[in-house]
Design an enzyme around this catalytic site. Structure first.
Site, PDB file in Angstrom:
ATOM      1  N   GLU A  45       0.852  -1.187   0.000  1.00 40.98           N
ATOM      2  CA  GLU A  45       0.000   0.000   0.000  1.00 40.98           C
ATOM      3  C   GLU A  45       0.890   1.240   0.000  1.00 40.98           C
ATOM      4  O   GLU A  45       1.778   1.380   0.840  1.00 40.98           O
ATOM      5  CB  GLU A  45      -0.903   0.044   1.239  1.00 40.98           C
ATOM      6  CG  GLU A  45      -1.769   1.303   1.296  1.00 40.98           C
ATOM      7  CD  GLU A  45      -2.534   1.450   2.594  1.00 40.98           C
ATOM      8  OE1 GLU A  45      -3.680   1.928   2.550  1.00 40.98           O
ATOM      9  OE2 GLU A  45      -1.996   1.091   3.658  1.00 40.98           O
ATOM     10  N   TRP A  46       0.644   2.138  -0.931  1.00 38.92           N
ATOM     11  CA  TRP A  46       1.390   3.392  -0.997  1.00 38.92           C
ATOM     12  C   TRP A  46       0.569   4.492  -0.363  1.00 38.92           C
ATOM     13  O   TRP A  46      -0.442   4.905  -0.916  1.00 38.92           O
ATOM     14  CB  TRP A  46       1.714   3.704  -2.443  1.00 38.92           C
ATOM     15  CG  TRP A  46       2.538   4.938  -2.660  1.00 38.92           C
ATOM     16  CD1 TRP A  46       3.309   5.589  -1.731  1.00 38.92           C
ATOM     17  CD2 TRP A  46       2.651   5.695  -3.867  1.00 38.92           C
ATOM     18  NE1 TRP A  46       3.920   6.694  -2.291  1.00 38.92           N
ATOM     19  CE2 TRP A  46       3.527   6.777  -3.605  1.00 38.92           C
ATOM     20  CE3 TRP A  46       2.115   5.537  -5.146  1.00 38.92           C
ATOM     21  CZ2 TRP A  46       3.866   7.703  -4.579  1.00 38.92           C
ATOM     22  CZ3 TRP A  46       2.452   6.462  -6.115  1.00 38.92           C
ATOM     23  CH2 TRP A  46       3.317   7.532  -5.833  1.00 38.92           C
ATOM     24  N   ARG A  47       0.979   4.958   0.818  1.00 37.80           N
ATOM     25  CA  ARG A  47       0.287   6.013   1.545  1.00 37.80           C
ATOM     26  C   ARG A  47       0.824   7.369   1.084  1.00 37.80           C
ATOM     27  O   ARG A  47       1.690   7.947   1.732  1.00 37.80           O
ATOM     28  CB  ARG A  47       0.455   5.803   3.044  1.00 37.80           C
ATOM     29  CG  ARG A  47      -0.487   4.770   3.664  1.00 37.80           C
ATOM     30  CD  ARG A  47      -1.882   5.330   3.833  1.00 37.80           C
ATOM     31  NE  ARG A  47      -1.846   6.567   4.606  1.00 37.80           N
ATOM     32  CZ  ARG A  47      -1.816   6.609   5.953  1.00 37.80           C
ATOM     33  NH1 ARG A  47      -1.883   5.488   6.643  1.00 37.80           N
ATOM     34  NH2 ARG A  47      -1.757   7.766   6.584  1.00 37.80           N
ATOM     35  N   ARG A  81      -4.905   8.886   2.526  1.00 35.59           N
ATOM     36  CA  ARG A  81      -5.698   8.870   3.744  1.00 35.59           C
ATOM     37  C   ARG A  81      -5.833  10.293   4.259  1.00 35.59           C
ATOM     38  O   ARG A  81      -4.843  10.926   4.617  1.00 35.59           O
ATOM     39  CB  ARG A  81      -5.029   7.968   4.803  1.00 35.59           C
ATOM     40  CG  ARG A  81      -5.790   7.851   6.101  1.00 35.59           C
ATOM     41  CD  ARG A  81      -7.108   7.111   5.937  1.00 35.59           C
ATOM     42  NE  ARG A  81      -6.891   5.747   5.480  1.00 35.59           N
ATOM     43  CZ  ARG A  81      -7.434   5.235   4.385  1.00 35.59           C
ATOM     44  NH1 ARG A  81      -8.228   5.975   3.611  1.00 35.59           N
ATOM     45  NH2 ARG A  81      -7.195   3.992   4.030  1.00 35.59           N
ATOM     46  N   GLU A  85      -9.759  10.943   8.536  1.00 34.63           N
ATOM     47  CA  GLU A  85      -9.789   9.501   8.830  1.00 34.63           C
ATOM     48  C   GLU A  85      -8.427   8.982   9.288  1.00 34.63           C
ATOM     49  O   GLU A  85      -8.083   7.818   9.078  1.00 34.63           O
ATOM     50  CB  GLU A  85     -10.288   8.733   7.603  1.00 34.63           C
ATOM     51  CG  GLU A  85     -11.712   9.092   7.226  1.00 34.63           C
ATOM     52  CD  GLU A  85     -12.564   7.898   6.850  1.00 34.63           C
ATOM     53  OE1 GLU A  85     -12.113   6.749   6.996  1.00 34.63           O
ATOM     54  OE2 GLU A  85     -13.715   8.115   6.418  1.00 34.63           O
ATOM     55  N   HIS A 142     -12.554   4.613   8.607  1.00 33.08           N
ATOM     56  CA  HIS A 142     -11.655   4.485   9.750  1.00 33.08           C
ATOM     57  C   HIS A 142     -12.184   5.329  10.903  1.00 33.08           C
ATOM     58  O   HIS A 142     -12.461   6.514  10.720  1.00 33.08           O
ATOM     59  CB  HIS A 142     -10.238   4.931   9.389  1.00 33.08           C
ATOM     60  CG  HIS A 142      -9.650   4.169   8.237  1.00 33.08           C
ATOM     61  ND1 HIS A 142     -10.049   4.377   6.941  1.00 33.08           N
ATOM     62  CD2 HIS A 142      -8.722   3.186   8.216  1.00 33.08           C
ATOM     63  CE1 HIS A 142      -9.374   3.553   6.153  1.00 33.08           C
ATOM     64  NE2 HIS A 142      -8.574   2.827   6.891  1.00 33.08           N
ATOM     65  N   LYS A 169     -13.741  -2.115   3.503  1.00 30.81           N
ATOM     66  CA  LYS A 169     -12.804  -2.081   4.632  1.00 30.81           C
ATOM     67  C   LYS A 169     -13.307  -1.170   5.744  1.00 30.81           C
ATOM     68  O   LYS A 169     -13.805  -0.068   5.494  1.00 30.81           O
ATOM     69  CB  LYS A 169     -11.440  -1.567   4.152  1.00 30.81           C
ATOM     70  CG  LYS A 169     -10.403  -1.405   5.265  1.00 30.81           C
ATOM     71  CD  LYS A 169      -9.160  -0.687   4.762  1.00 30.81           C
ATOM     72  CE  LYS A 169      -8.180  -0.441   5.908  1.00 30.81           C
ATOM     73  NZ  LYS A 169      -7.040   0.409   5.501  1.00 30.81           N
ATOM     74  N   ARG A 212      -6.174  -8.774  13.775  1.00 32.07           N
ATOM     75  CA  ARG A 212      -5.294  -8.726  12.613  1.00 32.07           C
ATOM     76  C   ARG A 212      -4.762 -10.112  12.240  1.00 32.07           C
ATOM     77  O   ARG A 212      -4.131 -10.277  11.195  1.00 32.07           O
ATOM     78  CB  ARG A 212      -4.116  -7.789  12.877  1.00 32.07           C
ATOM     79  CG  ARG A 212      -4.517  -6.334  13.115  1.00 32.07           C
ATOM     80  CD  ARG A 212      -3.295  -5.462  13.370  1.00 32.07           C
ATOM     81  NE  ARG A 212      -3.666  -4.068  13.594  1.00 32.07           N
ATOM     82  CZ  ARG A 212      -3.823  -3.158  12.639  1.00 32.07           C
ATOM     83  NH1 ARG A 212      -3.662  -3.516  11.373  1.00 32.07           N
ATOM     84  NH2 ARG A 212      -4.138  -1.909  12.925  1.00 32.07           N
ATOM     85  N   SER A 231       1.579   2.088   9.971  1.00 35.25           N
ATOM     86  CA  SER A 231       0.681   3.142   9.495  1.00 35.25           C
ATOM     87  C   SER A 231      -0.539   3.301  10.382  1.00 35.25           C
ATOM     88  O   SER A 231      -1.329   4.227  10.182  1.00 35.25           O
ATOM     89  CB  SER A 231       0.242   2.849   8.054  1.00 35.25           C
ATOM     90  OG  SER A 231      -0.511   1.656   8.004  1.00 35.25           O
ATOM     91  N   GLN A 235      -0.204  -2.385  14.495  1.00 34.46           N
ATOM     92  CA  GLN A 235       0.403  -3.167  13.408  1.00 34.46           C
ATOM     93  C   GLN A 235       1.655  -3.877  13.889  1.00 34.46           C
ATOM     94  O   GLN A 235       2.527  -3.277  14.496  1.00 34.46           O
ATOM     95  CB  GLN A 235       0.755  -2.268  12.217  1.00 34.46           C
ATOM     96  CG  GLN A 235      -0.386  -2.017  11.274  1.00 34.46           C
ATOM     97  CD  GLN A 235       0.049  -1.204  10.063  1.00 34.46           C
ATOM     98  OE1 GLN A 235       1.233  -0.967   9.862  1.00 34.46           O
ATOM     99  NE2 GLN A 235      -0.914  -0.769   9.275  1.00 34.46           N
TER     100      GLN A 235
END
Length: 250
Positions: A45-47, A81, A85, A142, A169, A212, A231, A235
């Site tokens: 995932e590219w934030r 993002r 959120e 989120h 999601k 998770r 992120s 995590q």
């Protein structure tokens, strides 16, 4: 549960797939991409909101080309993002649409994250754009403050399905142990009664860490893990997550 195929990856069946975020400027995300490619991650995932130069489209496209070269056939999820959120940058609705539209049309990404509580016009237009260019859509929500009740979580995920999401999601913050159970029960309800779209769910923070890891049992199709920098709260590192998932699967 219905599955979604992206390149050589099938999401929605068997073990949850592991997605690793890439954050920071171009140098940082390319360094992380090199590590992800060597790890046991399934997708990246590219934030982009964490890049100080996120508002420069030529820079974003150049970085995307380099990421595509590094990642090869590994699916790439593009995410802006917003601060509302839990993201790193504020952006107008119009600019949000433009940025995502540019990347959808670039041919360099495989999935795009669209925040579900943007305006209906934004959500529908980006879904249409993604469909036209063969990009899968992740509709997301989120909540970093609380965990809605199970019925509300299910309602939101079903609404995402009805809107045309390829994946739906939701990430929530637990204040007590019961909140984690609410999230897991909602996930199982989606798996059992609303299986038309793979769902991605997580309860954040240390209290929600179990959510998770147990996606195969409850129905969450993707889990997020860190390579260098997390992120979101809770995590774990990608290799730790992969090892635990493999053991649970056996």
């Amino acid at each position: 549960m219905k599955t979604v195929k992206i390149r050589n990856l099938v999401i929605g069946g068997g073990k949850p797939k592991v997605c690793v975020p890439m954050m920071g400027d171009e140098e940082a995300v390319l360094r992380t991409a090199e590590g992800i490619k060597k790890s046991r991650a399934d997708l990246a995932e590219w934030r982009i909101d964490t890049d100080p130069d996120w508002n420069n489209e030529s820079h974003i496209l150049q970085t995307a080309e380099k990421l595509r070269s590094v990642l090869g056939d590994m699916p790439l999820l593009f995410t802006f993002r917003t601060r509302e959120e839990g993201g790193s940058a504020a952006v107008s609705e119009e600019r949000y649409r433009e940025l995502n539209r540019t990347m959808i049309r670039s041919g360099l990404i495989d999935l795009v994250d669209v925040e579900f509580f943007k305006t209906e016009e934004t959500v529908k237009s980006l879904i249409r754009e993604a469909e036209a260019h063969g990009v899968r859509t992740v509709l997301s929500n989120h909540d970093f403050e609380k965990t809605p009740q199970e019925e509300e979580i299910v309602r939101r995920l079903c609404a995402m399905q009805e809107a045309g999401a390829d994946l739906a999601k939701i990430a929530v913050m637990p204040k007590e142990e019961q909140d984690v159970i609410e999230l897991l029960n909602a996930t199982w309800t989606m798996k059992k009664f609303h299986p038309d779209t793979p769902v991605i769910t997580m309860s954040m923070g240390q209290r929600g860490m179990i959510s998770r890891l147990c996606g195969e049992l409850y129905g969450s199709a993707v889990t997020f893990a860190a390579y260098e920098k997390a992120s979101a709260p809770g995590q774990m590192q990608v290799e730790e997550v992969r090892e635990i998932i493999e053991k649970l699967h056996v």
